[in-house]
Design an enzyme around this catalytic site. Sequence first.
Site, mmCIF file in Angstrom:
data_model
loop_
_atom_site.group_PDB
_atom_site.id
_atom_site.type_symbol
_atom_site.label_atom_id
_atom_site.label_comp_id
_atom_site.label_asym_id
_atom_site.label_seq_id
_atom_site.Cartn_x
_atom_site.Cartn_y
_atom_site.Cartn_z
ATOM 1 N N SER A 199 0.835 -1.207 0.000
ATOM 2 C CA SER A 199 0.000 0.000 0.000
ATOM 3 C C SER A 199 0.866 1.251 0.000
ATOM 4 O O SER A 199 1.999 1.244 0.482
ATOM 5 C CB SER A 199 -0.861 -0.023 1.254
ATOM 6 N N TYR A 231 -1.175 -0.116 10.208
ATOM 7 C CA TYR A 231 -1.390 -0.797 8.928
ATOM 8 C C TYR A 231 -0.198 -0.579 7.990
ATOM 9 O O TYR A 231 0.359 -1.521 7.441
ATOM 10 C CB TYR A 231 -2.674 -0.253 8.299
ATOM 11 N N LYS A 280 2.489 -3.347 6.571
ATOM 12 C CA LYS A 280 2.746 -3.530 5.137
ATOM 13 C C LYS A 280 4.243 -3.353 4.840
ATOM 14 O O LYS A 280 4.827 -4.110 4.070
ATOM 15 C CB LYS A 280 1.915 -2.537 4.309
#
Lengths: 328, 328
Positions: B127, B151, B155
């Site tokens: 991402s 998050y 990632k």
Amino acid sequence: MHVLIIGAAGMVGRKLTQRLVLEGELNGTPISALTLVDVVKPDAPAEFFGRIVTRECDFSAPGEADALIGSRPDVIFHLAAIVSGEAELDFDKGYGINLDGTRYLFDAIRVANQNEGYFPRVVFTSSIAVVGAPLPFPIPDDYHLTPLTSYGTQKAMSELLLADYSRRGFFDGIGIRLPTVCIRPGKPNKAASGFFSSILREPLVGQEAALPVPDDVRHWHTSPRSAVGFLLHATGLDLSKLGWRRSLAMPGVSATVGEQIEALRRVAGEDAVKLIRREPDEMIMKMVAGWAAGFEAKRATELGFTSEKNFEEIIQVHIQDELDAKTT
Amino acid sequence: MHVLIIGAAGMVGRKLTQRLVLEGELNGTPISALTLVDVVKPDAPAEFFGRIVTRECDFSAPGEADALIGSRPDVIFHLAAIVSGEAELDFDKGYGINLDGTRYLFDAIRVANQNEGYFPRVVFTSSIAVVGAPLPFPIPDDYHLTPLTSYGTQKAMSELLLADYSRRGFFDGIGIRLPTVCIRPGKPNKAASGFFSSILREPLVGQEAALPVPDDVRHWHTSPRSAVGFLLHATGLDLSKLGWRRSLAMPGVSATVGEQIEALRRVAGEDAVKLIRREPDEMIMKMVAGWAAGFEAKRATELGFTSEKNFEEIIQVHIQDELDAKTT
């Protein structure tokens, strides 16, 4: 103030312990307790007047971290690591100590933070191995993470954890990307980077040393004294100045092997230089080709971290701290 | 060829499944088997003539990964993730799925590689959340990893694992840093980024939509069709061209909200634009301020990854794939 050193039996850990014992305080606060931990039980320094605990610990074992922070140290130096070569050879051991161990430690602090507001300063030793070739020179502070070893990968992942746990308020963390520490005291070891130290250390005491790479190989160095200085300086900083970018490339000396040898010539003369035997080693040459030649280290310099300016200074530090110290 | 999709019930997973079923082949090789996995059991596409397995799986549970790769898929799409907002609210769940789940998968492949030479292609969806403010514009490919969410941290850590496991020869992995996917089909959701889609999607069908940020907010987008295209293109590349830098920012459209609205005006007229209600939301404004405005994406572009060139194209893709498709 209570200080915990994880990895206290290593070279930097021992020197950090000595320095803390000598100074007896940290940022103006007396050190009342010292906990020294490593995979082998660290020696307890005789000169320390506070409470001292030394213990052996398997850092990769779940639950060990809870015991480590049981007495809620105010400052935690996390220096524990499986070094580059070993982490490459033993995949599970490297990830077990360097990644899982770090995460267990951070999570134990997180739980204590959530339960009782525990909020220590965490100083983590990262490494220039978080980057790998092809690299610019000098490497800017905002260069991406491109490790070429499992060790460097584990350090880079730990830096990311450190930043996230700091951002979420579990502890106040800072990551110190150490340059290659030179001149390492003691016997030659089998680290691929060992020759950077041995080509100076052995000739300074009249012994031969092998040089496996060409004279134009450039690398990034700091002295053991400066490495300890970085760690101490990191405990006193207002880390809110860092934002959430919590890991910093440290200042150092960018020098070629040829420049190292010239510094040796100026400090110890031609006879010392003659003790360096050129023994090209293809494997070491190939590994070293992927390493960093030097960093801008702008952020760290602005925050007051300092290193030697050239290799003569690095050699003088070794003479003062290792050779003169032993003869007095 | 056997293809495994982990995260097959999500929006991108469903579209990827549809496309694979429609084409019936991948890089010229017929798809003989399809395994679809998610936290809820994915629907089995009726039109597929090969062997199909659908299953429910807790990706964060140790041992599940062994079952997932039990039939040794040739290509693994790893799309499973706890999204940004939820990973921020539920710390354990985010790290459990996004980091531990990924590592369990990679380790299961590693063991199968070491035991029997299993060597799949692994396509991992990363991402743009691996970077966070302050950011340059456009962001170069070699910009460092500065996530500002758990998050994004998970990632970024997964990208590092992917690179290290690929370097060590356990599998052939590539990480795809997806731009924000726009226009997301379906109902409005509670993701902070949801308005980028809803301010176009709802007016296109005569419904109102709320805009929580000013018109000058710039962000980085691609269509669902291009997102699936990236994943498919990644299966056919010679990854040795990437070296060990295995994660790539994908091309996309950098546009302000105002430019999105102008594109809507050109495609659907003033009446559609009038359906956008300006409802400033301080919390969303603050979050969006840390996001990427756009990437250079040089490496990905050179490797043949393609996206739309402007927002009119992105809107046309939505009309073709979602609105026309439903009326025919």
